[in-house]
Design a protein around this motif. Structure first.
Motif, PDB file in Angstrom:
ATOM      1  N   LYS A 237      24.201  18.910  10.466  1.00  0.00           N
ATOM      2  CA  LYS A 237      22.145  18.979  10.146  1.00  0.00           C
ATOM      3  C   LYS A 237      21.668  18.016   9.299  1.00  0.00           C
ATOM      4  N   SER A 238      22.528  17.906   8.293  1.00  0.00           N
ATOM      5  CA  SER A 238      22.532  16.893   6.797  1.00  0.00           C
ATOM      6  C   SER A 238      22.889  15.375   7.150  1.00  0.00           C
ATOM      7  N   LEU A 239      23.515  15.188   8.611  1.00  0.00           N
ATOM      8  CA  LEU A 239      23.995  13.540   8.700  1.00  0.00           C
ATOM      9  C   LEU A 239      22.648  13.313   9.765  1.00  0.00           C
ATOM     10  N   LYS A 240      22.279  14.258  10.695  1.00  0.00           N
ATOM     11  CA  LYS A 240      20.769  13.908  11.421  1.00  0.00           C
ATOM     12  C   LYS A 240      19.344  14.144  10.101  1.00  0.00           C
ATOM     13  N   ARG A 243      18.732   9.300   6.301  1.00  0.00           N
ATOM     14  CA  ARG A 243      17.843   7.882   6.592  1.00  0.00           C
ATOM     15  C   ARG A 243      19.188   6.796   6.998  1.00  0.00           C
ATOM     16  N   LYS A 244      19.048   6.007   8.077  1.00  0.00           N
ATOM     17  CA  LYS A 244      19.861   4.985   8.498  1.00  0.00           C
ATOM     18  C   LYS A 244      20.061   4.628   7.436  1.00  0.00           C
ATOM     19  N   GLY A 245      21.284   4.420   7.026  1.00  0.00           N
ATOM     20  CA  GLY A 245      22.328   3.854   5.758  1.00  0.00           C
ATOM     21  C   GLY A 245      21.784   4.392   4.852  1.00  0.00           C
ATOM     22  N   GLY A 246      21.850   5.880   4.785  1.00  0.00           N
ATOM     23  CA  GLY A 246      21.567   6.814   4.087  1.00  0.00           C
ATOM     24  C   GLY A 246      23.217   7.434   3.437  1.00  0.00           C
ATOM     25  N   THR A 247      23.455   8.250   2.516  1.00  0.00           N
ATOM     26  CA  THR A 247      24.454   8.106   1.757  1.00  0.00           C
ATOM     27  C   THR A 247      24.464   9.989   1.805  1.00  0.00           C
ATOM     28  N   ILE A 248      25.471  10.377   2.285  1.00  0.00           N
ATOM     29  CA  ILE A 248      26.264  11.500   1.937  1.00  0.00           C
ATOM     30  C   ILE A 248      27.323  11.623   1.185  1.00  0.00           C
ATOM     31  N   VAL A 249      27.215  12.572  -0.302  1.00  0.00           N
ATOM     32  CA  VAL A 249      28.702  12.693  -0.982  1.00  0.00           C
ATOM     33  C   VAL A 249      29.045  14.533  -0.724  1.00  0.00           C
ATOM     34  N   THR A 250      30.582  14.702  -0.685  1.00  0.00           N
ATOM     35  CA  THR A 250      30.788  15.836  -0.597  1.00  0.00           C
ATOM     36  C   THR A 250      31.756  16.133  -1.844  1.00  0.00           C
ATOM     37  N   PHE A 251      31.649  17.677  -1.489  1.00  0.00           N
ATOM     38  CA  PHE A 251      32.346  18.177  -3.336  1.00  0.00           C
ATOM     39  C   PHE A 251      33.397  18.966  -2.982  1.00  0.00           C
ATOM     40  N   GLY A 252      32.940  19.622  -1.722  1.00  0.00           N
ATOM     41  CA  GLY A 252      33.644  20.545  -0.982  1.00  0.00           C
ATOM     42  C   GLY A 252      32.924  21.778  -0.047  1.00  0.00           C
ATOM     43  N   SER A 253      33.392  22.738   0.223  1.00  0.00           N
ATOM     44  CA  SER A 253      32.949  22.987   1.207  1.00  0.00           C
ATOM     45  C   SER A 253      32.697  25.223   1.335  1.00  0.00           C
ATOM     46  N   THR A 254      31.497  25.787   1.397  1.00  0.00           N
ATOM     47  CA  THR A 254      31.406  27.113   0.888  1.00  0.00           C
ATOM     48  C   THR A 254      31.880  27.625   2.671  1.00  0.00           C
ATOM     49  N   THR A 255      31.273  26.598   3.529  1.00  0.00           N
ATOM     50  CA  THR A 255      32.159  27.746   4.800  1.00  0.00           C
ATOM     51  C   THR A 255      33.189  26.756   5.041  1.00  0.00           C
ATOM     52  N   ASP A 262      28.779  13.758  15.621  1.00  0.00           N
ATOM     53  CA  ASP A 262      29.426  12.644  16.683  1.00  0.00           C
ATOM     54  C   ASP A 262      29.701  11.364  15.750  1.00  0.00           C
ATOM     55  N   ILE A 263      30.684  10.801  16.590  1.00  0.00           N
ATOM     56  CA  ILE A 263      31.100   9.091  15.926  1.00  0.00           C
ATOM     57  C   ILE A 263      29.843   7.791  16.637  1.00  0.00           C
ATOM     58  N   ARG A 264      28.899   7.663  17.557  1.00  0.00           N
ATOM     59  CA  ARG A 264      28.706   6.745  17.582  1.00  0.00           C
ATOM     60  C   ARG A 264      27.177   6.923  17.217  1.00  0.00           C
ATOM     61  N   HIS A 265      26.708   8.259  17.189  1.00  0.00           N
ATOM     62  CA  HIS A 265      25.093   9.175  15.990  1.00  0.00           C
ATOM     63  C   HIS A 265      25.554   8.266  14.905  1.00  0.00           C
ATOM     64  N   PHE A 266      26.922   8.406  13.855  1.00  0.00           N
ATOM     65  CA  PHE A 266      27.615   8.291  12.429  1.00  0.00           C
ATOM     66  C   PHE A 266      26.993   6.287  12.364  1.00  0.00           C
ATOM     67  N   PHE A 267      28.516   5.390  14.062  1.00  0.00           N
ATOM     68  CA  PHE A 267      28.235   4.236  13.429  1.00  0.00           C
ATOM     69  C   PHE A 267      26.911   3.245  13.521  1.00  0.00           C
TER      70      PHE A 267
END
Length: 330
Positions: A237-240, A243-255, A262-267
């Motif tokens: 949901k975060s990846l979708k 914005r295009k060219g936007g950034t996700i920073v992750t520091f952990g996971s509670t799940t 979807d690697i195609r969506h990613f690139f």
């Protein structure tokens, strides 16, 4: 001295409130009488990572107090100085990743859930003058993590839109306050209506249900930076939503930690995915200066007495908190 220690039994059942020997100061060290100590989810994890056959361990990474003794070669501090503990051991300067040998206070070294702690002189810093003991005691680990996530890794700037799924943790409440301090716009999510209302009272522009359709609810939004700390339950949901060219920073996971994307969506989206953890002593000092400059104060949910350790650990494990919880040691 009194301390919360873990020994013999895996998990919370191995915790106890016990009398142990006070630590001894060596030449380059200072002894700090702790006034308050903050809790982090790491403290729960340590009760499972610390082996049953290992020596008893004092838990805790966050703390603040007064220096009561200094070693022979200490030249930065004197008795009576008010300090906060830097829980990151062996990471001096800003770098792309922690150096080999980096550790976090509270495993393998004894931590802050005690009346006293001994630290090398370069692992304490002056307590921000505008903070109470409780506020200073819950600051270090989570505030440092949020600072590196936003500024070193995420490169957030004034006018950006920052999204914080799962608001309520110590790190994310700091991230909300830090982002607002530099003029960013903040969107949060939670499954708890009360946490959404609290986040809005702290300046969140939008507060939505984590289980909602983010693309529908946030139609027209441009998310520049998203701080992901939930894991599998929200990662796609975060990846979708960014914005295009936007950034996700992750520091952990509670799940669950494992995520399929979807690697195609990613690139095609030209997205940036960055990891982050804690931060260097250089960033710790910058964070303290930032907190002082912008008069940022931690959001404290509850402070417990050391002897009420089981109630405190259960409270944190059940994710009841909005902001930080900790121990009043004074």
């Amino acid at each position: 001295m009194k301390a919360i220690i873990h020994q013999q039994i895996e998990g919370l059942d191995g915790l106890s409130y016990s009398d142990i020997d006070e630590p001894i100061v060596k030449s380059n060290q200072v002894k700090v009488q702790l006034k308050a100590a903050g809790m982090n989810r790491r403290d729960i994890a340590v009760t499972y990572r610390h082996g049953a056959s290992d020596e008893p361990l004092v838990l805790g990474s966050d703390g603040a107090g007064v220096i009561t003794e200094v070693g022979d070669s200490v030249d930065q501090w004197q008795v009576g100085d008010e300090v906060v503990i830097n829980p990151g051991l062996g990471w001096k300067n800003i770098s792309e990743a922690p150096p080999e040998g980096f550790e976090i206070l509270g495993l393998p070294d004894d931590g802050t859930f005690a009346e006293y702690i001994v630290m090398d002189q370069d692992h304490v810093e002056s307590k921000p003058a505008h903070l109470s003991w409780h506020e200073a005691g819950v600051l270090p680990l989570a505030a440092l993590t949020a600072y590196r996530v936003l500024f070193t890794r995420g490169k957030v700037k004034k006018g950006d839109t920052v999204m914080l799924p799962g608001i309520g943790s110590g790190v994310l409440t700091y991230a909300l306050k830090f982002a607002k301090a530099i003029g960013a716009r903040v969107i949060v999510t939670s499954r708890s209506q009360s946490k959404l209302e609290k986040a809005k009272s702290l300046g969140a522009a939008l507060a939505i249900d984590t289980n909602s359709d983010w693309n529908e609810v946030l139609k027209g939004e441009q998310v520049d930076l998203l701080v992901e700390s939930i894991g599998r339950a929200t990662f796609n949901k975060s990846l979708k939503i960014i914005r295009k060219g936007g950034t996700i920073v992750t520091f952990g996971s509670t799940t669950e930690d494992t995520v399929e994307i979807d690697i195609r969506h990613f690139f095609y989206g030209q997205f940036n995915l960055l990891g982050s953890t804690m931060g260097s002593a250089e960033e710790f000092r910058s964070m303290l200066a930032f907190v002082g400059q912008h008069n940022v104060k931690p959001e404290i949910d509850h402070m417990f007495n050391l002897e009420d350790y089981l109630e405190a650990f259960t409270y944190l494990k059940d994710t009841k908190n909005f902001g930080k919880i900790g121990f009043d040691i004074s």
